[in-house]
Motif scaffolding. Structure first.
Motif, short mmCIF file in Angstrom:
data_model
loop_
_atom_site.label_atom_id
_atom_site.label_comp_id
_atom_site.label_asym_id
_atom_site.label_seq_id
_atom_site.Cartn_x
_atom_site.Cartn_y
_atom_site.Cartn_z
N ASP A 144 -3.02 4.73 -3.13
CA ASP A 144 -4.11 5.55 -2.59
C ASP A 144 -4.01 6.96 -3.18
O ASP A 144 -3.01 7.64 -3.00
CB ASP A 144 -4.00 5.59 -1.07
CG ASP A 144 -5.18 6.27 -0.39
OD1 ASP A 144 -5.80 7.14 -1.01
OD2 ASP A 144 -5.45 5.94 0.77
N TYR A 192 0.85 -1.19 0.00
CA TYR A 192 0.00 0.00 0.00
C TYR A 192 0.89 1.23 0.00
O TYR A 192 1.86 1.31 0.75
CB TYR A 192 -0.90 -0.01 1.23
CG TYR A 192 -1.66 1.28 1.48
CD1 TYR A 192 -2.90 1.49 0.87
CD2 TYR A 192 -1.15 2.26 2.30
CE1 TYR A 192 -3.61 2.67 1.10
CE2 TYR A 192 -1.85 3.44 2.53
CZ TYR A 192 -3.07 3.64 1.93
OH TYR A 192 -3.75 4.81 2.16
N LEU A 200 -1.59 -1.31 -4.00
CA LEU A 200 -2.65 -0.32 -4.08
C LEU A 200 -2.04 1.06 -3.87
O LEU A 200 -1.32 1.28 -2.89
CB LEU A 200 -3.72 -0.56 -3.01
CG LEU A 200 -4.55 -1.84 -3.15
CD1 LEU A 200 -5.57 -1.92 -2.03
CD2 LEU A 200 -5.24 -1.89 -4.51
#
Length: 346
Positions: free
Chosen positions: A52, A6, A50
């Motif tokens: 963000d 992330y 991922l």
């Protein structure tokens, strides 16, 4: 749970660079996550990274002096539908958003994510069933399976899935443009209806987005002077249901009731928000009648490929187009095109 990395981006260049660096692990942008996270839970989406993008400065609406607007990619659907300028100038967009999902989902879902949400075909979402979108060459289970809710136009032998967005259908009728940030730092603008690709032999390729490309905004051109707009949706239940058929219409009506201009987009019938240009061509310049609307629908669905359990969608779409056109023009199309009585009159 499958492990994934992330990273929170602080600027657009960093977001694009991070996604490009994660290309080998099927990296994905994360905003509201209302669709992506569900697909991760189902095992359909398996990103290794991922990125963000919720901290990027794309959460505003810019209303322009010419009557157009620029909608940031990360603005929440609820905020977009509730914006006073959108409700006044582009009511079809507010209506489309409010017709989709629940209030809780609209409070999280974003503009860019809404455009890129994946189909709700049950076979796409079930990793135990063959699906060409998930695994090219595996086959399409829906063609000989449960396809009542799926597409009748723009489909192929490889895929009959539909695009689920209500918002995108409204944007198609508004001639919206999608602003993109490219991996090389450049930008480009794509008409919304050209963002999507028909399935043909490669249903796993759904858009023209390049690897790492980021949606930054959606541009709404000024609507036609005096435009009347409507969004109508038919679904199996009133709330939390995807469209069997939906119609977005933007029209300019002459004093004699003829359609100077009309834009129609359909949802629930195709793999993308379907701009009904053939129907528009038949209707423009004429005072609508039941016969004319049905001729327009026949022209639009001339290339349709209905399956045994969803052929009803063509008649349903025809009736819905007629209802929307009648509402816009104030004419009772069921009676040869007579003017409707004023509200409140006998």
């Amino acid at each position: 749970m499958r492990p994934f990395a992330y990273e929170r981006a602080t600027d657009a260049s960093g977001a694009v660079a991070a996604l490009a660096a994660g290309a080998g692990v099927d990296a994905a942008y994360l905003a509201g996550g209302t669709n992506l996270v569900d697909l991760m839970k189902l095992g359909v989406a398996r990103p290794g990274l991922l990125v963000d993008i919720t901290q990027l400065p794309y959460d505003r609406i810019e209303h322009r002096p010419d009557g157009g607007a620029l909608v940031g990619a990360t603005i929440r659907n609820a905020d977009l539908a509730g914006d006073l300028g959108i409700r006044r100038r582009f009511p079809v967009l507010a209506q489309g958003i409010l017709a989709g999902a629940s209030g809780q989902v609209r409070a999280l879902a974003t503009t860019g994510g809404n455009l890129l949400q994946r189909t709700r075909c049950v076979y796409f979402q079930d990793v135990t069933k063959p699906c060409n979108k998930r695994e090219p060459g595996a086959g399409c289970s829906a063609i000989n399976g449960s396809h009542r809710d799926l597409g009748v136009i723009g489909t192929s032998d490889a895929c009959v899935a539909t695009h689920p967005s209500d918002m995108a259908v409204a944007l198609a009728a508004l001639d919206a443009l999608v602003h993109l940030r490219r991996p090389d730092g450049g930008t480009r603008t794509v008409p919304l209806v050209e963002l999507y690709l028909l399935p043909r032999d490669t249903p796993q390729v759904e858009t023209v987005l390049e690897p790492g490309e980021l949606i930054t905004a959606v541009e709404l051109p000024p609507p036609p002077a005096g435009a009347v707009m409507r969004y109508r949706k038919v679904r199996d239940r009133w709330s939390y249901a995807f469209a069997l058929v939906s119609v977005a219409a933007v029209a300019s009506v002459a004093a004699d009731g003829s359609l100077r201009e009309i834009r129609l987009a359909l949802g629930g019938v195709a793999p993308m928000p379907w701009r009904a240009r053939r129907a528009e061509h038949v209707l423009e310049g004429h005072r609508p009648t039941s016969a004319l609307v049905r001729a327009a629908a026949r022209a639009e669905f001339a290339t349709a490929r209905p399956l045994p359990h969803n052929a009803f969608k063509i008649d349903l779409a025809t009736d819905l187009i007629a209802a929307v056109v009648a509402d816009i023009t104030g004419r009772d199309l069921s009676d040869g095109g007579q003017d409707l009585p004023e509200k409140g009159s006998a």
